[in-house]
Design a protein around this motif. Structure first.
Motif, PDB file in Angstrom:
ATOM      1  N   ASP A  90     -28.788 -41.662   7.042  1.00 18.51           N
ATOM      2  CA  ASP A  90     -28.688 -43.038   7.537  1.00 18.51           C
ATOM      3  C   ASP A  90     -27.228 -43.471   7.640  1.00 18.51           C
ATOM      4  O   ASP A  90     -26.831 -44.131   8.604  1.00 18.51           O
ATOM      5  CB  ASP A  90     -29.460 -44.002   6.632  1.00 18.51           C
ATOM      6  N   HIS A  91     -26.433 -43.100   6.664  1.00 19.00           N
ATOM      7  CA  HIS A  91     -25.011 -43.444   6.686  1.00 19.00           C
ATOM      8  C   HIS A  91     -24.324 -42.800   7.888  1.00 19.00           C
ATOM      9  O   HIS A  91     -23.553 -43.457   8.598  1.00 19.00           O
ATOM     10  CB  HIS A  91     -24.352 -42.997   5.376  1.00 19.00           C
ATOM     11  N   LEU A  92     -24.593 -41.526   8.119  1.00 31.66           N
ATOM     12  CA  LEU A  92     -23.974 -40.842   9.253  1.00 31.66           C
ATOM     13  C   LEU A  92     -24.428 -41.415  10.589  1.00 31.66           C
ATOM     14  O   LEU A  92     -23.662 -41.418  11.557  1.00 31.66           O
ATOM     15  CB  LEU A  92     -24.249 -39.338   9.186  1.00 31.66           C
ATOM     16  N   LYS A  93     -25.657 -41.913  10.637  1.00 32.24           N
ATOM     17  CA  LYS A  93     -26.125 -42.542  11.878  1.00 32.24           C
ATOM     18  C   LYS A  93     -25.335 -43.808  12.188  1.00 32.24           C
ATOM     19  O   LYS A  93     -25.143 -44.144  13.358  1.00 32.24           O
ATOM     20  CB  LYS A  93     -27.618 -42.868  11.775  1.00 32.24           C
ATOM     21  N   THR A  94     -24.883 -44.500  11.150  1.00 34.88           N
ATOM     22  CA  THR A  94     -24.106 -45.722  11.382  1.00 34.88           C
ATOM     23  C   THR A  94     -22.633 -45.433  11.612  1.00 34.88           C
ATOM     24  O   THR A  94     -21.928 -46.267  12.160  1.00 34.88           O
ATOM     25  CB  THR A  94     -24.234 -46.716  10.204  1.00 34.88           C
ATOM     26  N   ARG A  95     -22.170 -44.255  11.217  1.00 33.52           N
ATOM     27  CA  ARG A  95     -20.754 -43.897  11.361  1.00 33.52           C
ATOM     28  C   ARG A  95     -20.539 -43.006  12.573  1.00 33.52           C
ATOM     29  O   ARG A  95     -20.051 -41.890  12.486  1.00 33.52           O
ATOM     30  CB  ARG A  95     -20.249 -43.214  10.087  1.00 33.52           C
ATOM     31  N   THR A  96     -20.921 -43.539  13.719  1.00 35.44           N
ATOM     32  CA  THR A  96     -20.774 -42.786  14.962  1.00 35.44           C
ATOM     33  C   THR A  96     -19.305 -42.582  15.331  1.00 35.44           C
ATOM     34  O   THR A  96     -18.990 -41.752  16.176  1.00 35.44           O
ATOM     35  CB  THR A  96     -21.503 -43.497  16.109  1.00 35.44           C
ATOM     36  N   ASP A  97     -18.414 -43.321  14.669  1.00 34.72           N
ATOM     37  CA  ASP A  97     -16.980 -43.143  14.909  1.00 34.72           C
ATOM     38  C   ASP A  97     -16.454 -41.866  14.264  1.00 34.72           C
ATOM     39  O   ASP A  97     -15.399 -41.370  14.651  1.00 34.72           O
ATOM     40  CB  ASP A  97     -16.203 -44.346  14.365  1.00 34.72           C
ATOM     41  N   VAL A  98     -17.186 -41.320  13.315  1.00 38.41           N
ATOM     42  CA  VAL A  98     -16.759 -40.098  12.634  1.00 38.41           C
ATOM     43  C   VAL A  98     -17.262 -38.903  13.438  1.00 38.41           C
ATOM     44  O   VAL A  98     -18.470 -38.709  13.601  1.00 38.41           O
ATOM     45  CB  VAL A  98     -17.298 -40.045  11.190  1.00 38.41           C
ATOM     46  N   GLN A  99     -16.326 -38.127  13.942  1.00 39.91           N
ATOM     47  CA  GLN A  99     -16.664 -36.975  14.773  1.00 39.91           C
ATOM     48  C   GLN A  99     -17.080 -35.792  13.903  1.00 39.91           C
ATOM     49  O   GLN A  99     -16.593 -35.628  12.780  1.00 39.91           O
ATOM     50  CB  GLN A  99     -15.458 -36.593  15.634  1.00 39.91           C
ATOM     51  N   ASN A 100     -17.962 -34.964  14.436  1.00 37.55           N
ATOM     52  CA  ASN A 100     -18.411 -33.777  13.710  1.00 37.55           C
ATOM     53  C   ASN A 100     -17.248 -32.862  13.338  1.00 37.55           C
ATOM     54  O   ASN A 100     -17.223 -32.305  12.241  1.00 37.55           O
ATOM     55  CB  ASN A 100     -19.453 -33.003  14.517  1.00 37.55           C
ATOM     56  N   ILE A 101     -16.280 -32.709  14.234  1.00 37.10           N
ATOM     57  CA  ILE A 101     -15.161 -31.816  13.935  1.00 37.10           C
ATOM     58  C   ILE A 101     -14.365 -32.331  12.732  1.00 37.10           C
ATOM     59  O   ILE A 101     -13.882 -31.553  11.915  1.00 37.10           O
ATOM     60  CB  ILE A 101     -14.261 -31.568  15.170  1.00 37.10           C
ATOM     61  N   ASP A 102     -14.265 -33.654  12.594  1.00 37.40           N
ATOM     62  CA  ASP A 102     -13.581 -34.213  11.432  1.00 37.40           C
ATOM     63  C   ASP A 102     -14.372 -33.944  10.153  1.00 37.40           C
ATOM     64  O   ASP A 102     -13.792 -33.617   9.117  1.00 37.40           O
ATOM     65  CB  ASP A 102     -13.343 -35.711  11.609  1.00 37.40           C
ATOM     66  N   LEU A 103     -15.692 -34.084  10.234  1.00 37.11           N
ATOM     67  CA  LEU A 103     -16.529 -33.749   9.078  1.00 37.11           C
ATOM     68  C   LEU A 103     -16.349 -32.286   8.700  1.00 37.11           C
ATOM     69  O   LEU A 103     -16.203 -31.945   7.519  1.00 37.11           O
ATOM     70  CB  LEU A 103     -18.006 -34.033   9.379  1.00 37.11           C
ATOM     71  N   MET A 104     -16.368 -31.411   9.699  1.00 33.57           N
ATOM     72  CA  MET A 104     -16.204 -29.981   9.434  1.00 33.57           C
ATOM     73  C   MET A 104     -14.844 -29.696   8.811  1.00 33.57           C
ATOM     74  O   MET A 104     -14.744 -28.924   7.847  1.00 33.57           O
ATOM     75  CB  MET A 104     -16.348 -29.167  10.722  1.00 33.57           C
ATOM     76  N   ASN A 105     -13.807 -30.299   9.356  1.00 35.72           N
ATOM     77  CA  ASN A 105     -12.454 -30.041   8.868  1.00 35.72           C
ATOM     78  C   ASN A 105     -12.244 -30.566   7.453  1.00 35.72           C
ATOM     79  O   ASN A 105     -11.546 -29.943   6.655  1.00 35.72           O
ATOM     80  CB  ASN A 105     -11.412 -30.637   9.806  1.00 35.72           C
ATOM     81  N   MET A 106     -12.850 -31.693   7.147  1.00 40.31           N
ATOM     82  CA  MET A 106     -12.600 -32.314   5.852  1.00 40.31           C
ATOM     83  C   MET A 106     -13.644 -31.964   4.791  1.00 40.31           C
ATOM     84  O   MET A 106     -13.311 -31.862   3.612  1.00 40.31           O
ATOM     85  CB  MET A 106     -12.514 -33.829   6.027  1.00 40.31           C
ATOM     86  N   ALA A 107     -14.896 -31.818   5.201  1.00 41.11           N
ATOM     87  CA  ALA A 107     -15.970 -31.624   4.221  1.00 41.11           C
ATOM     88  C   ALA A 107     -16.622 -30.250   4.296  1.00 41.11           C
ATOM     89  O   ALA A 107     -17.368 -29.875   3.401  1.00 41.11           O
ATOM     90  CB  ALA A 107     -17.036 -32.706   4.406  1.00 41.11           C
ATOM     91  N   GLY A 108     -16.377 -29.535   5.383  1.00 40.05           N
ATOM     92  CA  GLY A 108     -16.970 -28.210   5.515  1.00 40.05           C
ATOM     93  C   GLY A 108     -18.404 -28.213   6.014  1.00 40.05           C
ATOM     94  O   GLY A 108     -19.075 -27.197   5.982  1.00 40.05           O
ATOM     95  N   PHE A 109     -18.882 -29.357   6.469  1.00 39.75           N
ATOM     96  CA  PHE A 109     -20.201 -29.453   7.077  1.00 39.75           C
ATOM     97  C   PHE A 109     -20.197 -30.643   8.021  1.00 39.75           C
ATOM     98  O   PHE A 109     -19.318 -31.499   7.944  1.00 39.75           O
ATOM     99  CB  PHE A 109     -21.306 -29.617   6.026  1.00 39.75           C
TER     100      PHE A 109
END
Length: 104
Positions: free
Chosen positions: A25-44
């Motif tokens: 639900d949180h990720l659905k609201t954070r559409t400003d956060v790009q997948n590549i940024d998640l991958m680069n910072m969190a590894g998923f």
């Protein structure tokens, strides 16, 4: 004084499921956060979550498609989400991904 005890196995599953739902639900609201940024910072990223969902369904013999698992995570068809919210990765993001990729 409150005594903290480890939850029973069923409660543990319910807590984990609730945490997963809250993350999605949180990720659905954070559409400003790009997948590549998640991958680069969190590894998923959202795609990883949808793949893990798909794997879990398969382990239970459920016939869930990749599109269905992605919609469960994105809250809409993946192609629609990409068209609405995904931007082109910058050169800097792509370079960071190439460095981080071996950890994924």
């Amino acid at each position: 004084m409150k005594i903290v005890t480890k939850p029973d196995p069923q409660t543990e599953i319910e807590l984990q499921a609730a945490a997963f739902r809250r993350l999605v639900d949180h990720l659905k609201t954070r559409t400003d956060v790009q997948n590549i940024d998640l991958m680069n910072m969190a590894g998923f990223c959202r795609n990883c979550l949808s793949n893990w969902y798909l794997d879990a369904a398969g382990e239970r013999g459920l016939d869930v498609t990749k599109d269905e698992s992605r919609e469960a995570v994105y809250g809409m068809p993946y192609e629609e989400w990409k068209a609405k919210y995904q931007s082109e990765a910058s050169d800097e993001q792509k370079k960071a991904f190439e460095v981080a990729k071996p950890n994924h």
